[in-house]
Design an enzyme around this catalytic site. Structure first.
Site, PDB file in Angstrom:
ATOM      1  N   CYS A 115       0.830  -1.209   0.000  1.00  0.00           N
ATOM      2  CA  CYS A 115       0.000   0.000   0.000  1.00  0.00           C
ATOM      3  C   CYS A 115       0.872   1.270   0.000  1.00  0.00           C
ATOM      4  O   CYS A 115       1.492   1.589  -1.001  1.00  0.00           O
ATOM      5  CB  CYS A 115      -0.978  -0.061   1.187  1.00  0.00           C
ATOM      6  SG  CYS A 115      -2.303   1.155   1.085  1.00  0.00           S
ATOM      7  N   HIS A 215      -3.638  -5.342   0.655  1.00  0.00           N
ATOM      8  CA  HIS A 215      -3.087  -5.799   1.940  1.00  0.00           C
ATOM      9  C   HIS A 215      -3.219  -7.312   2.060  1.00  0.00           C
ATOM     10  O   HIS A 215      -4.157  -7.795   2.691  1.00  0.00           O
ATOM     11  CB  HIS A 215      -3.854  -5.142   3.100  1.00  0.00           C
ATOM     12  CG  HIS A 215      -3.509  -3.701   3.323  1.00  0.00           C
ATOM     13  ND1 HIS A 215      -2.509  -3.304   4.171  1.00  0.00           N
ATOM     14  CD2 HIS A 215      -4.033  -2.576   2.787  1.00  0.00           C
ATOM     15  CE1 HIS A 215      -2.430  -1.978   4.163  1.00  0.00           C
ATOM     16  NE2 HIS A 215      -3.347  -1.510   3.330  1.00  0.00           N
ATOM     17  N   GLU A 217      -1.764  -9.318   3.966  1.00  0.00           N
ATOM     18  CA  GLU A 217      -1.695  -9.798   5.358  1.00  0.00           C
ATOM     19  C   GLU A 217      -3.036  -9.740   6.064  1.00  0.00           C
ATOM     20  O   GLU A 217      -3.212 -10.322   7.120  1.00  0.00           O
ATOM     21  CB  GLU A 217      -0.634  -9.007   6.148  1.00  0.00           C
ATOM     22  CG  GLU A 217      -1.001  -7.579   6.511  1.00  0.00           C
ATOM     23  CD  GLU A 217      -0.912  -6.627   5.336  1.00  0.00           C
ATOM     24  OE1 GLU A 217      -0.379  -7.003   4.271  1.00  0.00           O
ATOM     25  OE2 GLU A 217      -1.402  -5.483   5.475  1.00  0.00           O
TER      26      GLU A 217
END
Lengths: 236, 228
Positions: A115, A215, A217
């Site tokens: 990001c 993202h 994760e």
């Protein structure tokens, strides 16, 4: 260099905010724990790197690095006036992370940029950003931001590093209000399917250097593959 | 070369980036104190990596934070003991033990001091405002007060700070039994505010928060120990 059975150390950048917990309220270094848990699942040891003039000294003990998501990058870094809809800037974090990125690129430490991290990577390669997608013609419906998360398809170039890892099409989360308009000297390796915004960049001349706008994760174990590849590369 | 000092962090639920996000956090006073004394901070986060990471550090700070699990000192939960996180206790205990095994310079603060004592056979009062003799120990619940702490002049901390200081106080639990550690600092109500371990070249353990009151000499000493 770490041996096959040792776990590589992966540094993750973090921000500084006024945080409150129970009744105390003070400036704190903060990072969503999704990053550290994804690194651990992938077999690495996470270490947090707070903004500092000396953050580069950490390069001598880490085997890989994640430049995490976070606040908007000061637009003067890519030669633009600040848009009124840009968020608050954190100059110490910008300069610390840019120095860290440059240092890591120079010695070819494996890098995953998430990001804001991908935006910084683009900027230091001569790129620039759209400062607010909602008011940028063609990108008004890009996706969620300000805490709102949406999903969309991303089309990945087959002949890219990330294409080898993830295939040519993937559904990702979206929660950002700025985007890369020009990736400078980086290779653009993915676009969002619905509006063509740059969603992934990379450098093929390095061991591992990938930036993604989404993202991974936060998407659960099924999306850990980028972290696994980072850790694998950090081990070799 | 600047020494690399690991600092432990806590995981708390915060509204950060998204709502109710599990967030790793540490007040910036800690890395700031390390930086100002000439060290580089590395923030460690809870996991099962304790032993590996210590090989890369020149010093370690076990930071303040939540209550520790009373099971660690063999007592039942008091109704004011809250927010314990056994996973964090286990991780930090492994770090403390690993640092002692390696004779790595170690600074334990508040929760860190309590944890150090608990694993050496010490015991804690679980809520000072309701413990006879300690009702007026100091502020709790996010408030801060200050009080006199008497230090043993022949201790490591005494050699750095002298025999008496004004320390800050913002904790509701406290050590009353040091186990096999040496008590080197107490407040006037008798609470154990500083301990040390003879076998360790550099170990400072304080109930107060030196990073909040700019007690720079403690961090200078840690960094100096980390250089050698």
């Amino acid at each position: 260099m770490v041996s096959k059975d040792e776990r590589p150390i992966i540094g993750v950048t973090c921000g500084i905010r006024e945080a409150s917990f129970a009744k105390w309220k003070m400036d704190a270094a903060v990072l969503p724990s999704t990053y550290s848990t994804a690194i651990e699942r992938a077999g690495g040891i996470p270490l947090l790197i707070p903004p500092s003039k000396y953050s580069n000294s950490i390069l001598k003990i880490i085997n890989g690095i994640v430049i995490a998501g976070g606040p908007d990058v000061d637009s003067s870094a890519y030669g633009q006036e600040s848009d009124s809809l840009a968020g608050e800037y954190f100059p110490e974090q910008d300069s610390s992370e840019m120095a860290l990125l440059k240092g890591a690129l120079e010695i070819d430490v494996p890098i995953l940029c998430i990001c804001r991290g991908m935006q910084l990577l683009s900027i230091i390669h001569g790129g620039s950003l759209y400062q607010h997608l909602d008011t940028t013609p063609g990108y008004e419906n890009h996706g969620g931001y300000d805490g709102r998360v949406t999903e969309h398809q991303v089309i990945i170039n087959e002949n890219s590093r990330i294409g080898n890892i993830m295939g040519t099409e993937v559904r990702v989360n979206s929660t950002h209000h700025q985007g890369v308009s020009n990736a400078g000297s980086l290779t653009v390796s993915a676009h969002s399917a619905h509006d063509g915004l740059i969603e992934a960049v990379e450098r093929s001349d390095l061991k591992f250097c990938i930036g993604v706008q989404w993202h991974p994760e936060r998407m659960g174990e099924g999306h850990d593959i980028l972290y696994h590849e980072l850790v694998k590369s950090a081990r070799s | 070369m600047k020494p690399l000092i690991g600092i432990t962090t806590s995981v708390n639920v915060l509204d950060y980036e998204t709502q109710d996000q599990e967030t790793i956090m540490i007040p910036t006073n800690y890395p700031k104190a390390i930086r100002e004394s000439g060290g580089i901070s590395i923030l460690l986060t809870e996991g099962d990596d304790a032993d590996e990471i210590l090989n890369h550090l020149d010093g370690l700070v076990i930071a303040g934070g939540r209550d520790i699990d009373p099971n660690l000192y063999g007592e039942a939960f008091h109704n004011r003991t809250n927010d314990v996180r056994p996973k964090q206790d286990i991780w930090e205990i492994a770090l403390i033990k690993g640092a002692i095994k390696r004779d790595l310079p170690l600074l334990c603060i508040c929760r860190g001091h309590q944890l150090l004592c608990a694993i050496h056979g010490g015991k804690l009062h679980q809520h000072l405002p309701e413990t006879k003799g300690f009702e007026d120990h100091g502020a709790t619940g996010g408030e801060w007060s200050s009080h006199i702490i008497n230090l043993e002049i022949n201790s490591q901390i005494g050699s750095i700070l002298g025999n008496q200081i004004i320390g800050n106080s913002g904790h509701h639990q406290g050590v009353y039994e040091p186990g096999n550690l040496t008590v080197v600092g107490r407040t006037e109500d008798g609470l154990i505010e500083a301990v040390e371990l003879e076998s360790q070249t550099f170990l400072i353990s304080t109930q107060w928060h030196p990073e909040m009151i700019n007690q720079r000499t403690i961090f200078d000493a840690l960094i100096e120990a980390g250089r050698s």
